[in-house]
Write an enzyme that holds these catalytic residues in place. Structure first.
Site, PDB file in Angstrom:
ATOM      1  N   PRO A  28       0.886  -1.369   0.083  1.00 17.09           N
ATOM      2  CA  PRO A  28      -0.132   0.045   0.133  1.00 17.09           C
ATOM      3  C   PRO A  28       0.844   1.374  -0.083  1.00 17.09           C
ATOM      4  O   PRO A  28       1.849   1.191   0.689  1.00 17.09           O
ATOM      5  CB  PRO A  28      -0.828  -0.358   1.375  1.00 17.09           C
ATOM      6  CG  PRO A  28      -0.099  -1.137   2.057  1.00 17.09           C
ATOM      7  CD  PRO A  28       0.728  -1.891   1.104  1.00 17.09           C
ATOM      8  N   CYS A  30       0.181   5.557   0.032  1.00 19.59           N
ATOM      9  CA  CYS A  30      -0.591   6.745   0.071  1.00 19.59           C
ATOM     10  C   CYS A  30      -0.074   7.624  -1.128  1.00 19.59           C
ATOM     11  O   CYS A  30       1.000   7.636  -1.533  1.00 19.59           O
ATOM     12  CB  CYS A  30      -0.256   7.644   1.293  1.00 19.59           C
ATOM     13  SG  CYS A  30      -0.675   6.887   2.843  1.00 19.59           S
ATOM     14  N   ALA A  62      -3.670   3.417   2.274  1.00 19.61           N
ATOM     15  CA  ALA A  62      -4.482   3.521   3.707  1.00 19.61           C
ATOM     16  C   ALA A  62      -5.396   4.284   3.347  1.00 19.61           C
ATOM     17  O   ALA A  62      -5.386   5.376   2.854  1.00 19.61           O
ATOM     18  CB  ALA A  62      -3.389   4.068   4.646  1.00 19.61           C
ATOM     19  N   GLN A 105      -6.094  -1.301   1.799  1.00 20.80           N
ATOM     20  CA  GLN A 105      -5.854  -1.020   3.210  1.00 20.80           C
ATOM     21  C   GLN A 105      -6.773  -0.118   3.918  1.00 20.80           C
ATOM     22  O   GLN A 105      -6.986   1.019   3.595  1.00 20.80           O
ATOM     23  CB  GLN A 105      -4.441  -0.483   3.198  1.00 20.80           C
ATOM     24  CG  GLN A 105      -4.098  -0.497   4.804  1.00 20.80           C
ATOM     25  CD  GLN A 105      -2.718  -0.105   4.842  1.00 20.80           C
ATOM     26  OE1 GLN A 105      -2.214   0.936   4.373  1.00 20.80           O
ATOM     27  NE2 GLN A 105      -1.535  -0.861   5.383  1.00 20.80           N
ATOM     28  N   TYR A 187      -0.761   4.000  13.469  1.00 17.12           N
ATOM     29  CA  TYR A 187      -1.969   4.701  13.415  1.00 17.12           C
ATOM     30  C   TYR A 187      -2.783   3.971  14.284  1.00 17.12           C
ATOM     31  O   TYR A 187      -2.240   3.256  15.405  1.00 17.12           O
ATOM     32  CB  TYR A 187      -2.414   4.249  12.121  1.00 17.12           C
ATOM     33  CG  TYR A 187      -1.837   5.099  10.967  1.00 17.12           C
ATOM     34  CD1 TYR A 187      -1.351   6.365  10.941  1.00 17.12           C
ATOM     35  CD2 TYR A 187      -0.534   4.477  10.147  1.00 17.12           C
ATOM     36  CE1 TYR A 187      -0.500   7.162  10.033  1.00 17.12           C
ATOM     37  CE2 TYR A 187       0.277   5.245   9.206  1.00 17.12           C
ATOM     38  CZ  TYR A 187       0.297   6.695   9.221  1.00 17.12           C
ATOM     39  OH  TYR A 187       1.179   7.378   8.437  1.00 17.12           O
ATOM     40  N   ARG A 235      -2.071  -5.743   8.448  1.00 14.03           N
ATOM     41  CA  ARG A 235      -0.489  -5.306   8.696  1.00 14.03           C
ATOM     42  C   ARG A 235      -0.149  -4.853   9.988  1.00 14.03           C
ATOM     43  O   ARG A 235      -1.169  -4.086  10.490  1.00 14.03           O
ATOM     44  CB  ARG A 235      -0.492  -4.088   7.553  1.00 14.03           C
ATOM     45  CG  ARG A 235       1.155  -3.933   7.492  1.00 14.03           C
ATOM     46  CD  ARG A 235       1.287  -2.830   6.164  1.00 14.03           C
ATOM     47  NE  ARG A 235       2.143  -3.436   5.319  1.00 14.03           N
ATOM     48  CZ  ARG A 235       3.016  -2.362   4.572  1.00 14.03           C
ATOM     49  NH1 ARG A 235       2.845  -1.032   4.693  1.00 14.03           N
ATOM     50  NH2 ARG A 235       3.839  -2.834   3.817  1.00 14.03           N
ATOM     51  N   LEU A 306      12.757  -2.717   1.975  1.00 11.31           N
ATOM     52  CA  LEU A 306      13.893  -2.627   1.456  1.00 11.31           C
ATOM     53  C   LEU A 306      14.274  -3.844   0.603  1.00 11.31           C
ATOM     54  O   LEU A 306      15.312  -4.443   0.967  1.00 11.31           O
ATOM     55  CB  LEU A 306      15.098  -2.060   2.375  1.00 11.31           C
ATOM     56  CG  LEU A 306      16.013  -1.374   1.774  1.00 11.31           C
ATOM     57  CD1 LEU A 306      15.255   0.002   0.726  1.00 11.31           C
ATOM     58  CD2 LEU A 306      17.257  -0.845   2.569  1.00 11.31           C
ATOM     59  N   ARG A 329       8.986   0.850  -2.904  1.00  4.22           N
ATOM     60  CA  ARG A 329       9.575   1.878  -3.689  1.00  4.22           C
ATOM     61  C   ARG A 329      10.014   1.184  -5.122  1.00  4.22           C
ATOM     62  O   ARG A 329      10.349   1.752  -6.110  1.00  4.22           O
ATOM     63  CB  ARG A 329      10.645   2.401  -2.756  1.00  4.22           C
ATOM     64  CG  ARG A 329      10.078   3.200  -1.839  1.00  4.22           C
ATOM     65  CD  ARG A 329      10.992   3.815  -0.850  1.00  4.22           C
ATOM     66  NE  ARG A 329      11.439   2.663  -0.137  1.00  4.22           N
ATOM     67  CZ  ARG A 329      12.087   2.736   1.238  1.00  4.22           C
ATOM     68  NH1 ARG A 329      12.744   3.744   1.629  1.00  4.22           N
ATOM     69  NH2 ARG A 329      12.158   1.735   1.956  1.00  4.22           N
TER      70      ARG A 329
END
Ligand SMILES: Cc1cc2nc3c(=O)[nH]c(=O)nc-3n(C[C@H](O)[C@H](O)[C@H](O)COP(=O)(O)O)c2cc1C
Length: 367
Positions: A28, A30, A62, A105, A187, A235, A306, A329
């Site tokens: 996910p 944003c 999210a 999500q 969160y 998650r 990563l 990424r």
């Protein structure tokens, strides 16, 4: 070419009732590009490249179960008909060219809501400056100089559980195949789990049993309405990376309870609860946490963090650290990441739409 003859990365995986054709998952992300919580053309272009490129599963960003639950004013929400309709249209568009499993999500940002977009600093925005009142287990803010959150009453907690349920029903109607409950990154669910954040003295705070209560209530309530034919997971941040914080062992215990409630997968991330954490962001830095959870449960565990190359993803699977790999990424850098991974093993993937057969390779003429 990677030497292993039958890459686990391209071995199908069942997340409960949902079978992925491969184990490379779009994490996910944003996009900060929604308007009043409603998806925009940007979301089509963001997701379209992944959907047309044989990814095993895409988990949408999210998405606030209420507008107040959004991280920023640019985040998706799923509490009204306009937001639901935009997501339904988005999925319908993708379905004209791709059968990729699509997840969303669902989350509530709690005391980390009402922030600016990252490229403007991402700082908390007060009500006076156009933000909104945040909520949390107590009135302690994430940033000490930020506006205080409102400490949730038990009745308000029940209201947020209901908001998760209502959003899950909307996600079902919109056409999602999977819901990932956002219990990570500091969160609201994670705020209740972490003893560094949750300093309540009622039945939602203190002991581990009490700190787990909010997460388990949401999981049970959503499981009750989310179709058995669709996949549901959570998650989690497996560590706060601070002494005295939430731990991998507690994550494993929670994961077992989530499995017992009928969840289909656990997605293992870390961090986000408190500001002074030191996170060693090295390749695959969260995979040992995934391995800890994997030893505790029999449902699939998604590893993330990563992981950049196909060889790295495959190694994590071969080492038994996770059952699937999520990447964020690396997919932003290269939406065709799965094609290049297939190249590494000399695999030919089924062509979604009409593009993947048209690759620049020696011996392939064009025109
Ligand atoms: C642009 C961007 C947006 C993100 N948004 C979310 C999000 O909405 N929900 C979430 O759980 N994690 C989010 N993350 C974290 C990623 O899902 C992922 O866990 C993290 O980036 C580590 O994976 P990576 O090294 O493959 O990027 C985001 C990451 C990026 C780069």
């Amino acid at each position: 070419m990677v030497s292993h003859p039958a890459p686990l990365l391209f071995t199908p995986l069942a997340l409960g009732p949902l079978t992925l054709s491969n184990r490379a998952i779009v994490a996910p992300m944003c996009q900060y590009s929604a308007v009043e919580g409603v998806a925009q053309p940007w979301h089509q272009q963001h997701l379209g490249g992944f959907a047309a490129s044989n990814t095993g599963l895409i988990i949408l960003e999210a998405t606030g179960v209420t507008l107040e639950g959004r991280i920023s004013a640019g985040c998706l929400a799923l509490e009204n008909d306009a937001q639901e309709a935009a997501l339904r249209d988005l999925i319908a568009g993708i379905r004209t060219y791709s059968a990729v499993p699509l997840g969303i999500q669902l989350g509530h940002a709690g005391r980390k809501a009402s922030c600016g977009v990252p490229w403007k600093g991402g700082m908390p925005i007060s009500v006076r400056d156009g933000g909104w009142q945040t909520v949390a287990p107590t009135d302690e803010p994430f940033n000490l100089d930020a506006p205080k959150p409102h400490a949730l009453t038990e009745a308000e907690i029940a209201g947020i559980v209901e908001a998760f349920v209502a959003a899950a029903k909307r996600a079902d109607r919109a056409g999602f195949d999977l819901v990932e409950l956002h219990g990570a990154h500091g969160y609201l669910i994670h705020q209740f789990l972490s003893p560094l954040v949750n300093k309540r003295t009622d039945r939602y705070g203190g002991s581990l049993e009490n700190r787990l209560r909010f997460a388990l209530e949401i999981a049970a309530a959503v499981r009750a309405v989310w179709p058995k034919s669709k996949s549901l997971g959570m998650r989690l941040s497996a560590s706060d990376w601070v002494d005295g914080g939430w731990t991998p062992e507690e994550t494993a215990i929670l994961s077992q309870k989530l499995e017992a409630l009928g969840l289909d997968f656990i997605h293992v991330s870390s961090g986000g609860a408190v500001r002074d954490a030191r996170v060693p962001v090295t390749p695959g830095y969260q995979l040992d946490f995934a391995a800890t959870v994997k030893q505790a449960v029999s449902i699939p565990v998604i590893g993330v963090g990563l992981i950049v190359t196909p060889a790295q993803a495959e190694q994590a699977l071969q080492d038994g650290k996770a059952d699937a790999i999520a990447l964020a990424r690396a997919f932003l850098d290269d939406p065709r990441w799965v094609w290049r991974a297939a190249d590494a093993w000399g695999l030919t993937l089924p062509s979604p739409g009409n593009i993947s057969g048209r690759r620049a390779k020696p011996g392939r003429a064009i025109g």
